[in-house]
Structures are given as structure tokens and as C-alpha cells.
Design a protein around this motif. Structure first.
Motif, PDB file in Angstrom:
ATOM      1  N   ALA A 163       0.823  -1.211   0.000  1.00 15.63           N
ATOM      2  CA  ALA A 163       0.000   0.000   0.000  1.00 15.63           C
ATOM      3  C   ALA A 163       0.857   1.261   0.000  1.00 15.63           C
ATOM      4  N   ILE A 164       2.052   1.207   0.566  1.00 13.90           N
ATOM      5  CA  ILE A 164       2.942   2.377   0.616  1.00 13.90           C
ATOM      6  C   ILE A 164       3.710   2.549  -0.687  1.00 13.90           C
ATOM      7  N   ILE A 165       4.229   1.453  -1.215  1.00 14.08           N
ATOM      8  CA  ILE A 165       5.122   1.581  -2.369  1.00 14.08           C
ATOM      9  C   ILE A 165       4.373   1.772  -3.677  1.00 14.08           C
ATOM     10  N   MET A 166       3.123   1.315  -3.767  1.00 13.46           N
ATOM     11  CA  MET A 166       2.420   1.425  -5.044  1.00 13.46           C
ATOM     12  C   MET A 166       2.252   2.873  -5.503  1.00 13.46           C
ATOM     13  N   PRO A 167       1.792   3.819  -4.651  1.00 10.56           N
ATOM     14  CA  PRO A 167       1.726   5.211  -5.131  1.00 10.56           C
ATOM     15  C   PRO A 167       3.094   5.780  -5.492  1.00 10.56           C
ATOM     16  N   LEU A 168       4.125   5.429  -4.714  1.00  6.29           N
ATOM     17  CA  LEU A 168       5.464   5.945  -5.005  1.00  6.29           C
ATOM     18  C   LEU A 168       5.992   5.394  -6.325  1.00  6.29           C
ATOM     19  N   LEU A 169       5.806   4.091  -6.539  1.00  5.29           N
ATOM     20  CA  LEU A 169       6.242   3.513  -7.810  1.00  5.29           C
ATOM     21  C   LEU A 169       5.417   4.036  -8.981  1.00  5.29           C
ATOM     22  N   THR A 170       4.146   4.356  -8.731  1.00  7.34           N
ATOM     23  CA  THR A 170       3.318   4.930  -9.789  1.00  7.34           C
ATOM     24  C   THR A 170       3.839   6.291 -10.217  1.00  7.34           C
ATOM     25  N   ILE A 171       4.249   7.104  -9.258  1.00  7.48           N
ATOM     26  CA  ILE A 171       4.830   8.410  -9.589  1.00  7.48           C
ATOM     27  C   ILE A 171       6.098   8.238 -10.415  1.00  7.48           C
ATOM     28  N   ILE A 172       6.943   7.303 -10.002  1.00  6.52           N
ATOM     29  CA  ILE A 172       8.171   7.040 -10.761  1.00  6.52           C
ATOM     30  C   ILE A 172       7.846   6.549 -12.168  1.00  6.52           C
ATOM     31  N   ALA A 173       6.851   5.659 -12.277  1.00  4.43           N
ATOM     32  CA  ALA A 173       6.460   5.154 -13.601  1.00  4.43           C
ATOM     33  C   ALA A 173       5.912   6.272 -14.474  1.00  4.43           C
ATOM     34  N   ASN A 174       5.134   7.178 -13.891  1.00  3.64           N
ATOM     35  CA  ASN A 174       4.606   8.307 -14.660  1.00  3.64           C
ATOM     36  C   ASN A 174       5.736   9.180 -15.196  1.00  3.64           C
ATOM     37  N   ILE A 175       6.706   9.490 -14.345  1.00 10.64           N
ATOM     38  CA  ILE A 175       7.830  10.327 -14.774  1.00 10.64           C
ATOM     39  C   ILE A 175       8.625   9.633 -15.876  1.00 10.64           C
ATOM     40  N   ALA A 176       8.869   8.325 -15.709  1.00  8.00           N
ATOM     41  CA  ALA A 176       9.643   7.595 -16.714  1.00  8.00           C
ATOM     42  C   ALA A 176       8.903   7.529 -18.048  1.00  8.00           C
ATOM     43  N   ALA A 177       7.592   7.267 -18.010  1.00  5.25           N
ATOM     44  CA  ALA A 177       6.824   7.181 -19.253  1.00  5.25           C
ATOM     45  C   ALA A 177       6.774   8.525 -19.966  1.00  5.25           C
ATOM     46  N   ILE A 178       6.579   9.598 -19.210  1.00  6.69           N
ATOM     47  CA  ILE A 178       6.539  10.926 -19.830  1.00  6.69           C
ATOM     48  C   ILE A 178       7.912  11.305 -20.386  1.00  6.69           C
ATOM     49  N   ALA A 179       8.965  10.921 -19.678  1.00  2.00           N
ATOM     50  CA  ALA A 179      10.311  11.195 -20.182  1.00  2.00           C
ATOM     51  C   ALA A 179      10.576  10.458 -21.489  1.00  2.00           C
ATOM     52  N   GLY A 180      10.168   9.197 -21.561  1.00  2.00           N
ATOM     53  CA  GLY A 180      10.333   8.457 -22.808  1.00  2.00           C
ATOM     54  C   GLY A 180       9.517   9.047 -23.935  1.00  2.00           C
ATOM     55  N   ALA A 181       8.289   9.459 -23.626  1.00  2.00           N
ATOM     56  CA  ALA A 181       7.447  10.075 -24.650  1.00  2.00           C
ATOM     57  C   ALA A 181       8.020  11.408 -25.105  1.00  2.00           C
ATOM     58  N   MET A 182       8.580  12.179 -24.158  1.00  2.00           N
ATOM     59  CA  MET A 182       9.175  13.476 -24.512  1.00  2.00           C
ATOM     60  C   MET A 182      10.360  13.292 -25.444  1.00  2.00           C
ATOM     61  N   ALA A 183      11.193  12.290 -25.164  1.00  2.00           N
ATOM     62  CA  ALA A 183      12.358  12.054 -26.023  1.00  2.00           C
ATOM     63  C   ALA A 183      11.934  11.668 -27.436  1.00  2.00           C
ATOM     64  N   ILE A 184      10.954  10.797 -27.551  1.00  6.02           N
ATOM     65  CA  ILE A 184      10.494  10.366 -28.870  1.00  6.02           C
ATOM     66  C   ILE A 184       9.814  11.513 -29.599  1.00  6.02           C
ATOM     67  N   ALA A 185       9.013  12.328 -28.862  1.00  6.96           N
ATOM     68  CA  ALA A 185       8.346  13.460 -29.508  1.00  6.96           C
ATOM     69  C   ALA A 185       9.363  14.466 -30.030  1.00  6.96           C
ATOM     70  N   TRP A 186      10.459  14.617 -29.296  1.00  7.44           N
ATOM     71  CA  TRP A 186      11.498  15.558 -29.745  1.00  7.44           C
ATOM     72  C   TRP A 186      12.200  15.025 -30.996  1.00  7.44           C
ATOM     73  N   VAL A 187      12.552  13.739 -30.989  1.00  6.74           N
ATOM     74  CA  VAL A 187      13.301  13.162 -32.111  1.00  6.74           C
ATOM     75  C   VAL A 187      12.389  12.914 -33.307  1.00  6.74           C
ATOM     76  N   TYR A 188      11.191  12.383 -33.072  1.00  6.72           N
ATOM     77  CA  TYR A 188      10.330  11.926 -34.158  1.00  6.72           C
ATOM     78  C   TYR A 188       9.462  13.046 -34.724  1.00  6.72           C
ATOM     79  N   SER A 189       9.012  13.953 -33.840  1.00 10.08           N
ATOM     80  CA  SER A 189       8.074  14.989 -34.288  1.00 10.08           C
ATOM     81  C   SER A 189       8.612  16.402 -34.152  1.00 10.08           C
ATOM     82  N   GLY A 190       9.795  16.554 -33.599  1.00  9.20           N
ATOM     83  CA  GLY A 190      10.371  17.881 -33.467  1.00  9.20           C
ATOM     84  C   GLY A 190       9.728  18.723 -32.383  1.00  9.20           C
ATOM     85  N   ILE A 191       9.047  18.121 -31.434  1.00  6.88           N
ATOM     86  CA  ILE A 191       8.434  18.841 -30.320  1.00  6.88           C
ATOM     87  C   ILE A 191       9.473  18.970 -29.220  1.00  6.88           C
TER      88      ILE A 191
END
Length: 391
Positions: free
Chosen positions: A282-310
Motif C-alpha cells: 500500500a505504501i510503495i504502489m503510489p510511489l512507484l506509480t509516480i516514478i512510472a509516470n515520470i519515466a513514461a513521460i520522459a520516454g514520450a518526450m524524447a520520442i516526440a522531440w526526435v520523431y516529431s520535433g516537439i
């Protein structure tokens, strides 16, 4: 004479040992079987086929077993002889023993229970509407029973968490579980979330390019990751990684009777074993969710920059305009509930482990499958609920 197998017996000694023989003579419903040689573990395989043929002999009313020619006998030989007697006895034949010795009687009595155990024939699988409905009914009943067991474990966990010395929570096992299930899971959660976020961004940009709306890939990634994908990926990773470990640990302790030992010394095994794991999840799930959100957005940001020029600045500006607090909180609200569900299912399956390694493997597999299925269903129910309350 009762013998003991010798592991260091040479092939010459085994070959020189008198081989067992079984000669049967059937006449007028009477089967006379003369046994000779040494009936031991090392030699019994040579006469097993003959004994099975005598077991299948039909039309026998009386079986006379002559044991006078037997030299040595151990439990393996006694079991083969008793198996013949039991097989013919089930067909209605009367069994008579001649030439037995006191040691033989002891061995035959010792293997009687094993010989009486009959393996039931495999039932043919039935097809049709009635067996189908019956299978559905059994599944519903089993699911209800597992739900009640999960609620019992949850109640016993809460009631058994209080320690006799006045401390309600023992921090040592709790921090250990947080370290094992939380900190140890960060690398795999970050890796999977980054890859999935990048894939979603690439595919979204590829499809939106046809409409000249590639910038909306930021909206797609932000809402999808924060509301659904981040917590769902984390729950699936934790179900496969930590849920299986919980089932294996509790199941192994149950196999070795350590759970019973805790009860004997006056401890609540549910409170000792399950409570730290449920609280840690119950304690680690919200914390790991925050980390997963940051990692997913970071990966999407990198691809958007390289693939779409955003650029990252444009990505952040668009994301702050596309999402609000509800998008972030909707995923975090689900995280501890999913952690509790994974822990309860893993604990239930662990408590259901029997005394064999096969049972342990079966329950570990069941734990992972059920946990993943249930968290996906719960995530869908949350999505429906959020839509109903406009959250």
C-alpha cells in the motif's frame, strides 16, 4: 528374512543374487502361485510383469500363495505380493498364504495400506450445455470462497497487527518488505514505463501526422499515462514480481509447517506474515506509480522531440494546459487499492499451498494470473466510476 539394501553392492553381487520367480497354475477356479528367490528392491523388477499378469487372471475363486521358496524379502517385494492379493481380492477371490514366516507377516502387514490405495480412473471430460453451466457454477462458488478467505485474511491482518509489547507496528519487517518490493522494483518499472511511453508517443504521432495535429500527442500521453497506464503498468509489474514472491514465501513456510509453528508459540501467522507485506504494498504502489509516470513521460518526450520535433519546452507547455490535478490524482487513488488487492490474492494463494512442490508452482502461477486479471478489471471499474462522477 528382512534385508537391507546395500548402496555399495557390486554388479557381480546383484547378478549372483537369486532372482525372484512367480509360477502360477490355474485349475478349477483355484490359482496356485509358487514364489521363490529373493524378493528385494534390487531384483523385484524382473518379476513385476509376471505378477501383473497374475493380477489380471479372471475366473479365480481362490488364490494360494506359497511363500516357502522365498529367501530374502524387503518392503518392495512384500508390496508386489500384497498387490496381487489385493487385486484378486477385489474380484472376490479368497486369499490363502502358505509357507510364510514371522518376518514376512510383518512386512506384508506394513505394506497393506499402500497396496489398498487404488488410483481412481481418469474421468472422461463431458461436453454439452449442462457440463458448461456446471463449470460456470463451480467457478462462481470457488470465486466466492476465495473472496471470503481474502476478507478473513484482511480482518486477521488488521486484528493481528497489534503486538503484545504495546507496539502496533513492527517497523523492521515493514522496512524490509518496502526495500525488497519497492526499491528493488524501481529499475524494471522505470525501464518498462519508459519503453511503453515512447511507443505510445511514436504511434500517436504517426497517426496524428495525417491530420496535422502531432502536438496533440502530448495530450494523449499525458492523460493516458497519468490516469491509466502508469498505475496499471506498475500494478502488473508488482503482481508478477512481488505477488509471486509473496505466494512462494508463504507457501514454502506452509509446506515446512512454519505457519503452524507460529501458531504454537502464540503468534498470529496472518499478522506476522501478511500484515507487513500488505502495508508495504500500500505504501510503495503510489510511489512507484509516480516514478512510472515520470519515466513514461520522459520516454514520450524524447520520442516526440526526435520523431516529431516537439521540444521539451513545448512539450511541458502543452502538458500543463492539457492535464489538471484530477488526472494526476485519479491514478494515485487507485495505486494503494491495487497494492492491497495484489497482496491479498498472493496471500490467499500462498495459504492454499499443499505439501508438494507441484502445488506450490500451481498456486504461484494462479497468484500472478489472478492478480493481473483483477487489477485490470478494477482499473476498468475505476475508469467507469470516474466518468460517472466527472472526475
Amino acid at each position: 528374512m528382512l534385508t537391507k539394501d546395500r548402496d555399495d553392492a557390486s554388479p557381480h553381487d546383484i547378478a549372483a543374487e537369486p532372482r525372484p520367480q512367480a509360477q502360477g497354475k490355474a485349475e478349477g477356479g483355484r490359482l496356485a502361485v509358487t514364489l521363490s528367490g529373493n524378493w528385494t528392491t534390487r531384483t523385484i523388477s524382473g518379476v513385476d510383469r509376471d505378477m501383473r499378469a497374475l493380477e489380471e487372471q479372471a475366473g479365480v475363486r481362490t488364490v494360494v500363495l506359497d511363500l516357502s521358496g522365498i529367501g530374502d524379502m524387503d518392503t518392495a517385494g512384500a508390496w508386489v505380493i500384497k498387490r496381487l492379493a489385493v487385486a484378486q481380492g477385489r474380484k472376490g477371490a479368497t486369499i490363502e498364504l502358505t509357507g510364510e514366516r514371522e518376518a514376512f507377516d510383518v512386512l506384508l502387514a506394513a505394506v497393506e495400506d499402500a497396496a489398498l490405495q487404488e488410483v481412481p480412473p481418469a474421468e472422461a471430460r463431458a461436453f454439452g450445455i449442462v457440463p458448461f453451466l456446471e463449470a460456470i457454477g463451480r467457478s462462481v462458488v470457488n470465486a466466492w470462497g476465495e473472496f471470503l478467505l481474502a476478507m478473513h485474511i484482511l480482518g486477521a491482518t488488521l486484528s493481528g497487527s497489534k503486538r503484545r509489547r504495546g507496539r502496533r507496528i513492527n517497523l523492521a519487517p515493514l522496512t524490509t518488505q518496502i526495500d525488497r518490493m519497492g526499491i528493488g522494483a524501481i529499475p524494471v518499472v522505470v525501464l518498462m514505463s519508459t519503453i511503453v511511453g515512447a511507443i505510445v508517443a511514436q504511434q500517436g504521432a504517426f497517426q496524428l501526422r495525417y491530420f496535422g495535429a502531432e502536438i496533440f500527442v502530448v495530450d494523449l500521453v499525458g492523460i493516458l499515462v497519468l490516469r491509466e497506464m502508469g498505475v496499471l503498468l506498475t500494478a502488473i509489474m508488482i503482481a508478477g514480481r512481488s505477488g509471486s514472491a509473496i505466494t512462494a514465501e508463504i507457501g514454502s513456510m506452509k509446506m515446512r509447517e512454519e505457519v503452524d509453528a507460529l501458531t504454537v508459540i502464540g503468534l498470529n501467522p496472518i499478522g506476522v506474515l501478511v500484515f507487513p507485506r500488505l502495508v508495504a504494498l500500500a505504501i510503495i504502489m503510489p510511489l512507484l506509480t509516480i516514478i512510472a509516470n515520470i519515466a513514461a513521460i520522459a520516454g514520450a518526450m524524447a520520442i516526440a522531440w526526435v520523431y516529431s520535433g516537439i521540444t521539451p519546452d513545448a512539450f511541458f507547455d502543452r502538458m500543463t494546459a492539457a492535464i489538471d490535478e484530477s488526472s494526476l490524482l485519479s491514478g494515485l487513488f487507485k495505486a494503494p487499492i491495487m497494492g492491497l488487492i495484489i497482496g491479498l490474492i498472493a496471500s490467499v494463494e500462498g495459504m492454499k499451498v499443499g505439501g508438494s512442490a507441484e502445488s506450490l508452482g500451481r498456486q504461484v502461477t494462479s497468484s500472478v494470473v489472478k492478480s493481473i486479471f483483477v487489477v485490470i478489471v478494477v482499473d476498468g471499474l475505476f475508469a467507469i466510476f470516474y466518468a460517472a462522477i466527472d472526475f
